[in-house]
Motif scaffolding. Structure first.
Motif, PDB file in Angstrom:
ATOM      1  N   GLN A   1      12.809   8.133  -6.438  1.00 17.27           N
ATOM      2  CA  GLN A   1      12.279   8.656  -5.001  1.00 17.27           C
ATOM      3  C   GLN A   1      11.573   7.502  -4.098  1.00 17.27           C
ATOM      4  OE1 GLN A   1       9.587  11.450  -6.900  1.00 17.27           O
ATOM      5  NE2 GLN A   1      10.818  13.258  -6.403  1.00 17.27           N
ATOM      6  N   ILE A   2      11.056   6.750  -4.937  1.00 21.29           N
ATOM      7  CA  ILE A   2      10.260   5.550  -4.198  1.00 21.29           C
ATOM      8  C   ILE A   2      11.488   4.840  -3.690  1.00 21.29           C
ATOM      9  CG2 ILE A   2       9.299   3.249  -4.522  1.00 21.29           C
ATOM     10  CD1 ILE A   2       7.557   4.355  -6.573  1.00 21.29           C
ATOM     11  N   PHE A   3      12.358   4.671  -4.437  1.00 15.85           N
ATOM     12  CA  PHE A   3      13.651   3.760  -3.628  1.00 15.85           C
ATOM     13  C   PHE A   3      14.384   4.412  -2.536  1.00 15.85           C
ATOM     14  CE2 PHE A   3      18.293   2.812  -3.572  1.00 15.85           C
ATOM     15  CZ  PHE A   3      18.244   1.396  -3.555  1.00 15.85           C
ATOM     16  N   TRP A   4      14.660   5.832  -2.567  1.00 13.03           N
ATOM     17  CA  TRP A   4      15.476   6.369  -1.615  1.00 13.03           C
ATOM     18  C   TRP A   4      14.621   6.897  -0.659  1.00 13.03           C
ATOM     19  CZ3 TRP A   4      20.449   5.824  -1.030  1.00 13.03           C
ATOM     20  CH2 TRP A   4      21.264   5.315  -1.898  1.00 13.03           C
ATOM     21  N   LYS A   5      13.498   7.301  -0.749  1.00 13.21           N
ATOM     22  CA  LYS A   5      12.491   7.991   0.199  1.00 13.21           C
ATOM     23  C   LYS A   5      11.500   7.196   1.036  1.00 13.21           C
ATOM     24  CE  LYS A   5      13.247  12.690  -1.871  1.00 13.21           C
ATOM     25  NZ  LYS A   5      12.554  13.821  -2.115  1.00 13.21           N
ATOM     26  N   ILE A   6      11.387   6.067   0.366  1.00 15.15           N
ATOM     27  CA  ILE A   6      10.502   5.128   0.781  1.00 15.15           C
ATOM     28  C   ILE A   6      10.918   3.891   1.101  1.00 15.15           C
ATOM     29  CG2 ILE A   6       8.141   3.987   0.591  1.00 15.15           C
ATOM     30  CD1 ILE A   6       7.383   6.060  -1.315  1.00 15.15           C
ATOM     31  N   MET A   7      11.586   2.916   0.372  1.00 17.95           N
ATOM     32  CA  MET A   7      12.114   1.811   0.474  1.00 17.95           C
ATOM     33  C   MET A   7      13.262   1.946   1.353  1.00 17.95           C
ATOM     34  SD  MET A   7      12.254  -0.269  -3.220  1.00 17.95           S
ATOM     35  CE  MET A   7      10.822  -0.811  -3.853  1.00 17.95           C
TER      36      MET A   7
ATOM     37  N   GLU B   1       0.814  -1.142   0.061  1.00 17.20           N
ATOM     38  CA  GLU B   1       0.005  -0.023  -0.038  1.00 17.20           C
ATOM     39  C   GLU B   1       0.948   1.353  -0.113  1.00 17.20           C
ATOM     40  OE1 GLU B   1      -0.092  -2.638   2.143  1.00 17.20           O
ATOM     41  OE2 GLU B   1      -2.075  -3.409   1.703  1.00 17.20           O
ATOM     42  N   THR B   2       2.063   1.166   0.606  1.00 11.74           N
ATOM     43  CA  THR B   2       2.890   2.281   0.818  1.00 11.74           C
ATOM     44  C   THR B   2       3.477   2.498  -0.561  1.00 11.74           C
ATOM     45  OG1 THR B   2       3.537   1.579   2.900  1.00 11.74           O
ATOM     46  CG2 THR B   2       4.775   3.369   1.852  1.00 11.74           C
ATOM     47  N   ILE B   3       3.979   1.494  -1.442  1.00 10.42           N
ATOM     48  CA  ILE B   3       4.358   1.831  -2.498  1.00 10.42           C
ATOM     49  C   ILE B   3       3.183   2.334  -3.682  1.00 10.42           C
ATOM     50  CG2 ILE B   3       5.643   0.695  -4.588  1.00 10.42           C
ATOM     51  CD1 ILE B   3       7.408   0.675  -1.835  1.00 10.42           C
ATOM     52  N   GLU B   4       2.028   1.634  -3.444  1.00 12.19           N
ATOM     53  CA  GLU B   4       1.073   2.282  -4.470  1.00 12.19           C
ATOM     54  C   GLU B   4       0.722   3.370  -4.085  1.00 12.19           C
ATOM     55  OE1 GLU B   4      -1.915  -0.667  -3.470  1.00 12.19           O
ATOM     56  OE2 GLU B   4      -0.933  -2.308  -4.606  1.00 12.19           O
ATOM     57  N   ALA B   5       0.802   3.979  -2.954  1.00 14.24           N
ATOM     58  CA  ALA B   5       0.166   5.274  -2.527  1.00 14.24           C
ATOM     59  C   ALA B   5       1.322   6.183  -3.241  1.00 14.24           C
ATOM     60  CB  ALA B   5       0.158   5.433  -1.190  1.00 14.24           C
ATOM     61  N   ALA B   6       2.608   6.059  -3.179  1.00 11.25           N
ATOM     62  CA  ALA B   6       3.601   6.730  -3.510  1.00 11.25           C
ATOM     63  C   ALA B   6       3.654   6.783  -5.167  1.00 11.25           C
ATOM     64  CB  ALA B   6       5.189   6.301  -3.119  1.00 11.25           C
ATOM     65  N   VAL B   7       3.145   5.679  -5.871  1.00 11.52           N
ATOM     66  CA  VAL B   7       2.927   5.819  -7.401  1.00 11.52           C
ATOM     67  C   VAL B   7       1.879   6.790  -7.690  1.00 11.52           C
ATOM     68  CG1 VAL B   7       2.336   4.492  -9.446  1.00 11.52           C
ATOM     69  CG2 VAL B   7       4.108   3.568  -7.749  1.00 11.52           C
ATOM     70  N   ILE B   8       0.680   6.743  -7.088  1.00 12.40           N
ATOM     71  CA  ILE B   8      -0.545   7.635  -7.197  1.00 12.40           C
ATOM     72  C   ILE B   8      -0.143   9.135  -7.060  1.00 12.40           C
ATOM     73  CG2 ILE B   8      -2.952   8.096  -6.505  1.00 12.40           C
ATOM     74  CD1 ILE B   8      -3.152   5.022  -5.712  1.00 12.40           C
ATOM     75  N   ASP B   9       0.805   9.380  -5.949  1.00  9.90           N
ATOM     76  CA  ASP B   9       1.076  10.609  -5.925  1.00  9.90           C
ATOM     77  C   ASP B   9       2.252  11.186  -6.912  1.00  9.90           C
ATOM     78  OD1 ASP B   9      -0.637  10.883  -3.600  1.00  9.90           O
ATOM     79  OD2 ASP B   9       1.133  10.396  -2.117  1.00  9.90           O
ATOM     80  N   GLY B  10       2.671  10.343  -7.737  1.00 11.13           N
ATOM     81  CA  GLY B  10       3.537  10.740  -8.881  1.00 11.13           C
ATOM     82  C   GLY B  10       4.949  10.463  -8.372  1.00 11.13           C
ATOM     83  N   ALA B  11       5.596   9.616  -7.368  1.00 10.80           N
ATOM     84  CA  ALA B  11       6.730   9.599  -7.209  1.00 10.80           C
ATOM     85  C   ALA B  11       7.549   8.577  -8.196  1.00 10.80           C
ATOM     86  CB  ALA B  11       6.912   8.944  -5.900  1.00 10.80           C
ATOM     87  N   SER B  12       8.668   9.190  -8.467  1.00 11.07           N
ATOM     88  CA  SER B  12       9.293   8.456  -9.582  1.00 11.07           C
ATOM     89  C   SER B  12       9.825   7.189  -8.722  1.00 11.07           C
ATOM     90  CB  SER B  12      10.503   9.303 -10.032  1.00 11.07           C
ATOM     91  OG  SER B  12      11.683   9.455  -9.184  1.00 11.07           O
ATOM     92  N   GLY B  13      10.493   6.160  -9.611  1.00 10.70           N
ATOM     93  CA  GLY B  13      11.207   4.946  -9.057  1.00 10.70           C
ATOM     94  C   GLY B  13      12.154   5.290  -8.077  1.00 10.70           C
TER      95      GLY B  13
END
Length: 337
Positions: A245-251, A231-243
């Protein structure tokens, strides 16, 4: 061969039987010492509580005795030995510590260990994390992970022999059979004795440990990445985060504890590195590290138990705080269980 297999199986069966017998006898002895009478409820309750408190220590007893004999006693003996001369018979005070402080080879070994610590844990963790992320996105990711993890099954000496062929040098006009020199020669360069190049040869040795330990980092970090809620990854994708940004700021923030445990585990291994240096260079060309220096002073040239004990204590002093922190961090990751 068959005799050895049968003997090994016999030893394992006897060991398991002996352990089971010990646990059964110790439990019976505990029950005899602390009986549970039917006519005295208070005493029965007290003895049951005492049994529950004593039983774990009875079961842990053999392990604690072995730990004391093979870990605690050697540490104390090594500390005492560090105040004696090479034969261990004459008290010399802090002379061995003064030698370590002023010895050029000891300082070179410290520098090399620091260099290994700065490069190897960081490289293994970085490559392991990148590979874990990439292999989770391809259909043949499990095959790739298996291939990358495979060097973990090779001993350090075996891996060093493999890499010796990669760094192999042939003088004169002989054909280069070393992979690295063959590539250099193919592109018009001059072959080199890579493991004798000052300063850079340590990095060539580090490459071996990085090759081995990247698989370990990859497996642990891959498991941690799979624990991140989708759900965290999906929310980031919906908010327009790039791959990126998802890697460094979420994962990465969500698995930072695991990254730290992997980093420190490899750091402990690096502090004790020995086999690779011994097999590749034997400490020559300024590649000596503390473990190899300790080995040289203990077992070569007549041996010097005092100086080797000092080096052993330095290694232990460097490893212990990191190991304690690592255990505490791992306990936090597992919720203290």
């Amino acid at each position: 061969m068959m005799t050895q297999i049968v003997s090994a199986i016999g030893v394992m069966v006897a060991g398991v039987f002996a352990c089971a017998l010990y646990y059964w006898l110790s439990d019976k002895l505990l029950a005899a010492v602390l009986p549970v009478p039917d006519n005295n409820v208070r005493l029965a309750s007290q003895n049951l509580n005492r049994r529950a408190a004593i039983r774990p220590w009875l079961f842990l007893g053999p392990a604690l005795i072995l730990l004391a004999v093979y870990l605690v006693y050697p540490v104390i003996a090594t500390f005492i030995l560090s105040f004696y001369d090479r034969s261990g018979g004459t008290f010399v005070g802090f002379a061995n510590y003064r030698w370590a402080f002023f010895d050029a080879q000891f300082r070179q070994s410290i520098f090399n260990n620091i260099l290994w610590l700065a490069v190897v844990p960081a490289a293994c963790t970085f490559f392991g994390l990148v590979i874990a992320v990439l292999t989770d996105r391809i259909w043949w990711g499990n095959i790739a992970k298996s291939l990358i993890f495979m060097p973990m099954a090779i001993s350090f000496v075996g891996a060093s022999v493999i890499w010796k062929f990669i760094y192999e040098f042939r003088g004169g006009k002989e054909t280069q059979i070393g992979l690295l020199n063959a590539i250099v020669q193919a592109i018009g360069g001059d072959p080199q004795v890579w493991i004798s190049l000052p300063f850079w040869n340590s990095f060539f040795l580090m490459a071996i440990l990085i090759w081995i330990q990247t698989g370990f980092a990859m497996v642990i970090l891959s498991a941690a990445l799979r624990g991140i809620p989708e759900e965290t990854i999906e929310a980031a994708v919906i908010d327009g985060a790039s791959g990126w940004q998802i890697f460094w700021k979420i994962m990465v923030p969500q698995i930072w504890g695991t990254i730290a445990v992997v980093w420190t585990t490899i750091t402990i291994l690096v502090l004790k590195v020995f086999d690779i240096v011994l097999t590749m260079t034997n400490g020559q060309w300024n590649t000596m590290v503390l473990a190899n220096l300790m080995f040289d002073w203990m077992f070569r040239g007549g041996g010097d138990s005092g100086r080797s004990a000092v080096i052993a204590l330095v290694i232990m002093a460097a490893v212990t705080p990191i190991m304690i922190w690592n255990i505490r961090q791992a306990n936090k990751e597992t919720g203290g269980h």
